[in-house]
Design a protein around this motif. Structure first.
Motif, PDB file in Angstrom:
ATOM      1  N   CYS A 194       0.799  -1.226   0.000  1.00 19.93           N
ATOM      2  CA  CYS A 194       0.000   0.000   0.000  1.00 19.93           C
ATOM      3  C   CYS A 194       0.832   1.276   0.000  1.00 19.93           C
ATOM      4  O   CYS A 194       0.276   2.377  -0.060  1.00 19.93           O
ATOM      5  N   PHE A 195       2.156   1.154   0.081  1.00 22.16           N
ATOM      6  CA  PHE A 195       2.999   2.344   0.060  1.00 22.16           C
ATOM      7  C   PHE A 195       3.201   2.837  -1.366  1.00 22.16           C
ATOM      8  O   PHE A 195       3.496   2.045  -2.267  1.00 22.16           O
ATOM      9  N   HIS A 196       3.077   4.130  -1.564  1.00 22.68           N
ATOM     10  CA  HIS A 196       3.444   4.723  -2.844  1.00 22.68           C
ATOM     11  C   HIS A 196       4.967   4.678  -2.982  1.00 22.68           C
ATOM     12  O   HIS A 196       5.693   4.659  -1.968  1.00 22.68           O
ATOM     13  N   PRO A 197       5.477   4.671  -4.213  1.00 19.10           N
ATOM     14  CA  PRO A 197       6.933   4.610  -4.395  1.00 19.10           C
ATOM     15  C   PRO A 197       7.713   5.693  -3.654  1.00 19.10           C
ATOM     16  O   PRO A 197       8.841   5.469  -3.236  1.00 19.10           O
ATOM     17  N   ASP A 198       7.104   6.877  -3.489  1.00 15.76           N
ATOM     18  CA  ASP A 198       7.819   7.953  -2.797  1.00 15.76           C
ATOM     19  C   ASP A 198       7.642   7.903  -1.280  1.00 15.76           C
ATOM     20  O   ASP A 198       8.195   8.738  -0.564  1.00 15.76           O
ATOM     21  N   GLU A 199       6.886   6.921  -0.772  1.00 16.23           N
ATOM     22  CA  GLU A 199       6.675   6.806   0.674  1.00 16.23           C
ATOM     23  C   GLU A 199       7.602   5.786   1.321  1.00 16.23           C
ATOM     24  O   GLU A 199       7.992   5.934   2.477  1.00 16.23           O
ATOM     25  N   LEU A 200       7.956   4.745   0.584  1.00 15.51           N
ATOM     26  CA  LEU A 200       8.755   3.652   1.129  1.00 15.51           C
ATOM     27  C   LEU A 200      10.199   3.765   0.667  1.00 15.51           C
ATOM     28  O   LEU A 200      10.473   3.895  -0.526  1.00 15.51           O
ATOM     29  N   LEU A 201      11.132   3.713   1.620  1.00 18.24           N
ATOM     30  CA  LEU A 201      12.549   3.642   1.292  1.00 18.24           C
ATOM     31  C   LEU A 201      12.967   2.176   1.273  1.00 18.24           C
ATOM     32  O   LEU A 201      12.702   1.434   2.232  1.00 18.24           O
ATOM     33  N   ILE A 202      13.601   1.744   0.171  1.00 14.30           N
ATOM     34  CA  ILE A 202      14.084   0.368   0.047  1.00 14.30           C
ATOM     35  C   ILE A 202      15.585   0.417  -0.174  1.00 14.30           C
ATOM     36  O   ILE A 202      16.064   1.005  -1.151  1.00 14.30           O
ATOM     37  N   PHE A 203      16.336  -0.193   0.723  1.00 16.30           N
ATOM     38  CA  PHE A 203      17.795  -0.198   0.641  1.00 16.30           C
ATOM     39  C   PHE A 203      18.277  -1.623   0.392  1.00 16.30           C
ATOM     40  O   PHE A 203      17.877  -2.567   1.081  1.00 16.30           O
ATOM     41  N   SER A 204      19.159  -1.751  -0.598  1.00 14.75           N
ATOM     42  CA  SER A 204      19.644  -3.055  -1.010  1.00 14.75           C
ATOM     43  C   SER A 204      21.137  -2.966  -1.305  1.00 14.75           C
ATOM     44  O   SER A 204      21.808  -2.008  -0.898  1.00 14.75           O
ATOM     45  N   ASP A 205      21.663  -3.970  -2.029  1.00 14.60           N
ATOM     46  CA  ASP A 205      23.068  -3.948  -2.432  1.00 14.60           C
ATOM     47  C   ASP A 205      23.214  -3.836  -3.937  1.00 14.60           C
ATOM     48  O   ASP A 205      24.291  -4.019  -4.488  1.00 14.60           O
ATOM     49  N   LEU A 206      22.087  -3.533  -4.613  1.00  8.80           N
ATOM     50  CA  LEU A 206      22.099  -3.352  -6.063  1.00  8.80           C
ATOM     51  C   LEU A 206      20.938  -2.442  -6.443  1.00  8.80           C
ATOM     52  O   LEU A 206      19.820  -2.637  -5.945  1.00  8.80           O
ATOM     53  N   PRO A 207      21.142  -1.446  -7.299  1.00 11.95           N
ATOM     54  CA  PRO A 207      20.015  -0.603  -7.720  1.00 11.95           C
ATOM     55  C   PRO A 207      19.140  -1.362  -8.712  1.00 11.95           C
ATOM     56  O   PRO A 207      19.643  -1.923  -9.685  1.00 11.95           O
ATOM     57  N   GLU A 208      17.860  -1.387  -8.463  1.00 13.51           N
ATOM     58  CA  GLU A 208      16.962  -2.109  -9.378  1.00 13.51           C
ATOM     59  C   GLU A 208      15.539  -1.612  -9.218  1.00 13.51           C
ATOM     60  O   GLU A 208      15.170  -1.031  -8.184  1.00 13.51           O
ATOM     61  N   THR A 209      14.724  -1.858 -10.253  1.00 12.64           N
ATOM     62  CA  THR A 209      13.309  -1.531 -10.218  1.00 12.64           C
ATOM     63  C   THR A 209      12.540  -2.765  -9.764  1.00 12.64           C
ATOM     64  O   THR A 209      12.724  -3.858 -10.302  1.00 12.64           O
ATOM     65  N   LEU A 210      11.700  -2.582  -8.780  1.00 13.73           N
ATOM     66  CA  LEU A 210      10.943  -3.677  -8.179  1.00 13.73           C
ATOM     67  C   LEU A 210       9.469  -3.553  -8.525  1.00 13.73           C
ATOM     68  O   LEU A 210       9.034  -2.541  -9.101  1.00 13.73           O
ATOM     69  N   PRO A 211       8.654  -4.582  -8.205  1.00 10.79           N
ATOM     70  CA  PRO A 211       7.216  -4.491  -8.480  1.00 10.79           C
ATOM     71  C   PRO A 211       6.572  -3.256  -7.871  1.00 10.79           C
ATOM     72  O   PRO A 211       7.047  -2.705  -6.884  1.00 10.79           O
ATOM     73  N   ASN A 212       5.505  -2.815  -8.490  1.00 12.54           N
ATOM     74  CA  ASN A 212       4.707  -1.666  -8.042  1.00 12.54           C
ATOM     75  C   ASN A 212       5.461  -0.341  -8.176  1.00 12.54           C
ATOM     76  O   ASN A 212       5.126   0.645  -7.529  1.00 12.54           O
ATOM     77  N   GLY A 213       6.511  -0.311  -9.024  1.00 13.48           N
ATOM     78  CA  GLY A 213       7.224   0.933  -9.288  1.00 13.48           C
ATOM     79  C   GLY A 213       8.220   1.337  -8.233  1.00 13.48           C
ATOM     80  O   GLY A 213       8.773   2.449  -8.279  1.00 13.48           O
ATOM     81  N   HIS A 214       8.513   0.488  -7.271  1.00 21.70           N
ATOM     82  CA  HIS A 214       9.478   0.816  -6.223  1.00 21.70           C
ATOM     83  C   HIS A 214      10.905   0.713  -6.747  1.00 21.70           C
ATOM     84  O   HIS A 214      11.226  -0.160  -7.567  1.00 21.70           O
ATOM     85  N   GLN A 215      11.756   1.600  -6.257  1.00 23.69           N
ATOM     86  CA  GLN A 215      13.161   1.611  -6.636  1.00 23.69           C
ATOM     87  C   GLN A 215      14.014   1.222  -5.428  1.00 23.69           C
ATOM     88  O   GLN A 215      13.906   1.833  -4.371  1.00 23.69           O
TER      89      GLN A 215
END
Length: 590
Positions: A194-215
């Motif tokens: 339910c989070f909009h892409p600009d509401e949720l911060l996702i931190f990983s070890d590789l930059p990638e585009t995820l489902p629902n438009g999340h980065q």
């Protein structure tokens, strides 16, 4: 307007006033006076309230005068105190019972529970829980349970209170590109859906585009160069932990990265060692990007989060206090103070308040007007802590300890158990659940959809609700299951072992022990029968042969059973009309 109280209830209170005063115990006098005042206030009886205070003042004065004139009366009063306390307990219980028949129990509990707990534990001591009325921020509150399966994620997310995310709470999801993709997809299509892409911060070890438009942001990319070396000497060698990271990025830039050749997936320990570098970096980045939010909620791809319960929980706390909250795990021993420290287990998630973030990232400028900071950048300041500890959550806990922030332990609200392994006991019953850990992708989606069909307006969902929906239906069809393991070595309610030759004898042993609710038998060779005073559903487990330390092999089969009549009686004897919001404690932990 409240109905007029029965006069006999007030009469009882007036009669037991002298008994309270006779005890000579300040604690009981203060508690009873508070009760009298609350009684008067809630029943719209200011005259009775004033009368109560006047009676207590007068009787206190008379008692002091009497003791001064006749010292021997003090001994009599002490003897009378023992008797009067018993009488007081009984009469007060009767009065309260009569009162609750006329008034809203829910409203009453909000102050009465705290009052009674103060009497039990003492005014100076912290009580085990604090009563607090909360309400949901979702609209609608819930959907018809029989329609949940047919609702789209978009329909369900229409009820989500985005204003809380925009203004108050920052969710931060930590993941790794080499993790199970089914788990990541389940997370993004349930808990984080339910989070909009600009509401949720996702931190990983590789930059990638995820489902629902999340980065996903590569949180390791901008780590200082010193992190890539094993120490700070001129002869320092490259840090081995980053070798797999660099190799993964080389393949990614060349367009050849696959699940099969990903260096962080070939060896799970490689990805785990790399993960420790993300904790301090993600906390700093969350503060830098979304400064001055009330709360920062950190969780992982296999973490289930009940956002409605989380919103309620955080509404009871002050974000300007330096709070660090989660499920306690033992950390380092402080060599300066010889104290054992605690950190929040990363799997069930943890929360940092705005007050804690300010303490963590406050910097001291030079006394001169040069504008130069007097301390190193945050990530370099604690680089040696990162180098010497293999666990990122322990690193963060130690850094917070160094700046004076102690962990507020909230187990089992932040829970290290998965849904199938929850040990239902009195300690995991009337409490709300905020998070769970190590759920399967199927469990993640199932539990998320269930929540949207069972949410309540006036109270959070509790462990007792999970029991009703996920435990009882599973044991209705049969009293026992073959190739099934329901054991759970819960430190809050340990099982006991007996040795018998059949599963029937194991069940009989459980029935004979009044505290036993379920049992487990390991087969004819092992003969072990585990009798458990708690309830766990468990999961399928095939027979296996185990090599013994002293030599030879042992064959185990797994047969589990439940004493259904006793279980249902136990549940009825433990109703949960009102939830218990637990006070922080590191004595409760996994």
């Amino acid at each position: 307007m409240h109905p007029k109280p029965r006069h006999r209830v007030l009469d009882v209170i007036l009669q037991i006033n002298p008994l309270v005063l006779a005890t000579g115990r300040t604690k009981y006098q203060v508690v009873f006076q508070e009760f009298s005042q609350k009684f008067a206030q809630r029943l719209w009886l200011p005259v009775y309230g004033a009368l109560q205070i006047r009676i207590m003042q007068t009787l206190s004065l008379k008692r002091a005068t009497a003791v001064a004139a006749h010292p021997s009366s003090l001994k009599l009063n002490k003897r009378l105190a023992r008797i009067s306390i018993l009488i007081l307990s009984f009469t007060l219980s009767v009065a309260l019972f009569a009162w609750t028949k006329q008034h809203d129990r829910h409203a009453q509990r909000s102050w009465l529970s705290g009052l009674l707990h103060r009497a039990k534990y003492g005014g100076e001591r912290e009580t085990p829980f604090y009563p607090h009325d909360t309400t949901t921020s979702f609209s609608p509150v819930s959907f018809p349970a029989d329609q949940i399966e047919n609702l789209s994620t978009k329909d369900m997310c229409a009820s989500f209170p985005h204003y809380l995310i925009r203004e108050h709470i920052q969710p931060v999801l930590k993941m790794g590109h080499g993790e199970n993709r089914d788990m990541i997809n389940a997370q993004l299509n349930s808990v984080s859906a339910c989070f909009h892409p600009d509401e949720l911060l996702i931190f990983s070890d590789l930059p990638e585009t995820l489902p629902n438009g999340h980065q996903a942001v590569d949180i390791l990319h901008n780590l200082p160069q010193r992190y890539r070396m094993i120490n700070d000497t001129p002869e320092a060698q490259p840090e081995p932990d980053f070798a797999a990271y660099e190799a993964m990025h080389d393949l990614f830039r060349a367009g050849n990265l696959t699940a099969e050749n990903n260096p962080t997936m070939k060896n799970k320990r490689t990805g785990w060692r790399l993960d420790k570098y993300k904790f301090l970096a993600q906390v700093e980045r969350a503060w830098t990007e979304r400064k001055n939010k009330d709360w920062y909620f950190f969780y992982e791809s296999d973490t289930f989060v009940s956002w409605d319960n989380v919103f309620r929980f955080l509404s009871t706390l002050d974000p300007n206090k330096a709070l660090y909250m989660g499920s306690p795990s033992p950390g380092r021993r402080d060599p300066k103070t010889d104290e054992e420290t605690w950190f929040a287990n990363g799997g069930p998630g943890y929360v940092l308040s705005r007050g804690a973030m300010r303490v963590l990232f406050e910097k001291r400028p030079s006394s001169r007007e040069t504008g130069v900071w007097t301390e190193e950048p945050f990530l370099l300041k604690y680089i040696n802590v990162v180098r010497t500890d293999p666990c990122g959550d322990a690193i963060l806990g130690w850094v917070l300890w160094l700046v004076g922030i102690r962990l507020s332990g909230f187990f089992p609200s932040f829970n290290t158990y998965a849904l199938h392994s929850l040990p239902y006991t009195q300690r995991l019953w009337c409490q709300s659940f905020l998070t769970m850990h190590k759920l399967s992708p199927k469990e993640m989606v199932l539990l998320w959809r269930w929540e949207y069909g069972n949410r309540k307006l006036g109270r959070p969902l509790m462990y007792a609700d999970l029991f009703e929906s996920f435990f009882l239906p599973e044991i209705e069809e049969a009293d026992s299951r073959n190739n099934w393991d329901n054991t759970n070595w819960d430190r809050l309610a340990r099982g006991s072992d007996v040795y018998v030759d059949s599963v029937e004898e194991c069940r009989e042993a459980c029935e004979k022990k009044t505290s036993c609710l379920q049992y487990h038998w390991n087969g004819k060779q092992a003969r072990k029968c585990v009798l458990m005073p708690f309830l766990t559903l468990g999961r399928a487990k095939d027979p296996e042969t185990v090599v013994k330390k002293e030599g030879g092999e042992e064959r185990f089969i797994y047969t589990s059973g439940w004493i259904k009549p006793r279980i249902k009686s136990w549940a009825k004897e433990h109703p949960c009309a009102i939830p218990d919001w637990l006070s922080p404690s590191t004595e409760r932990h996994y």
